[in-house]
Design an enzyme around this catalytic site. Sequence first.
Site, PDB file in Angstrom:
ATOM      1  CG  ASP A  66      -1.954  -1.366   1.348  1.00  0.00           C
ATOM      2  OD1 ASP A  66      -2.727  -0.774   1.224  1.00  0.00           O
ATOM      3  OD2 ASP A  66      -1.331  -2.588   1.724  1.00  0.00           O
ATOM      4  CG  ASP A 134      -7.652   2.389  -2.269  1.00  0.00           C
ATOM      5  OD1 ASP A 134      -6.554   1.324  -1.900  1.00  0.00           O
ATOM      6  OD2 ASP A 134      -8.546   1.867  -1.286  1.00  0.00           O
ATOM      7  CB  THR A 139      -5.176  -4.370   1.823  1.00  0.00           C
ATOM      8  OG1 THR A 139      -4.953  -2.450   1.856  1.00  0.00           O
ATOM      9  CG2 THR A 139      -3.670  -4.399   2.802  1.00  0.00           C
ATOM     10  N   GLY A 236     -13.000  -5.458  -1.331  1.00  0.00           N
ATOM     11  CA  GLY A 236     -12.296  -4.415  -2.728  1.00  0.00           C
ATOM     12  C   GLY A 236     -13.817  -3.404  -3.029  1.00  0.00           C
TER      13      GLY A 236
END
Length: 326
Positions: A66, A134, A139, A236
Amino acid sequence: MVLITKILSQFIPMSAQSSPLILRILASSVTTAVKAGSIIKDVMEKGELKVVHKGMSKNDVQTEADRSAQRCIITSLSKKFPNITIIGEEGTLENENDIPNDWIVTESDESILKSTCPENFANVKPEDVVVWVDPLDGTSEYTEGLLDHVTVLIGIAVGGRAVGGIIHQPYYDYKKVKNGTGRTFWGLVGLGVGGFEAVKPPSDKFIITTSRSHRDGKVNDALKALNPDDIISVGGAGHKVIVVLEGRAHAYVYASKGCKKWDTCAPEAVLEASGGKLTDIHGKHYDYSKDAPFPDDQGIFATANGVDHNALIAKLPQAIRDAFPY
Ligand code: AMP
Ligand code: MG
Ligand code: MG
């Protein structure tokens, strides 16, 4: 002036010089999202995810992927477009700009640069634009090995509306090809979509996609009221909009507060550019201005092209509507 233009055109492709700002941002965001996807794969290959817990829930996590993907996206886009606002999920990171040179993306998608810009966006100025990033959506699924749930989301808002977006799915087809071939969905309202062709959902069944890792009583009550034949529970926001675009579900419904503007800006723009709709559970579009609050506090209600969005929303019981006041 003619001479300067002539000299410039020897070094910069004509399309890059002459394209309106919105097309240049969209075209750069496509190549940048693909690079971010390759960085996400590199982190997984190395196996050092360096997980940090961000919130109370065990599913609210951040990994090295990320962080690295955000560094790549923010540095690349802000170098090219220094006067637009860019908001990334991971906030201000340490050593944000201290990244390897090959993470700074300079290329753009040439076919987008050559497109005809919708008239209403031809004169968009940098101060009108907010890009919501994003860097890795899904994640918790990434850490669990559900790799096709992972997407990179870059959403472009103009005047507070989500109008352009990229959903890059780095691990597409990963069960057939090692690490996946990847694919990139993009859209600009008024121009259309690229990287995919939307498929109509079946006419003999009604299917809803919703969260797999963030479920609560209200999410379940809303699903019960809508009474689908099937529920596809996947990770997601980007991935769920892909499920709708692929015609595997008619709607993405999430009667809960957890999503944020970076989760929905790109999916909303891509879905709406394909003729679908993404709003809160009252049917209202979110505001993506730079000072807008981050949470999508009134939930998510998204429908495919051809589905009657308002008629479906009308099936939600009043108690659910009352649970999400403005
Ligand atoms: P999901 O549909 O659960 O995969 O969530 C879509 C996106 O919204 C992901 O980025 C999640 O992290 C975020 N999200 C949704 N609900 C919550 C929640 N209750 N807490 C934290 N993040 C959430
Ligand atoms: Mg997300
Ligand atoms: Mg994320």
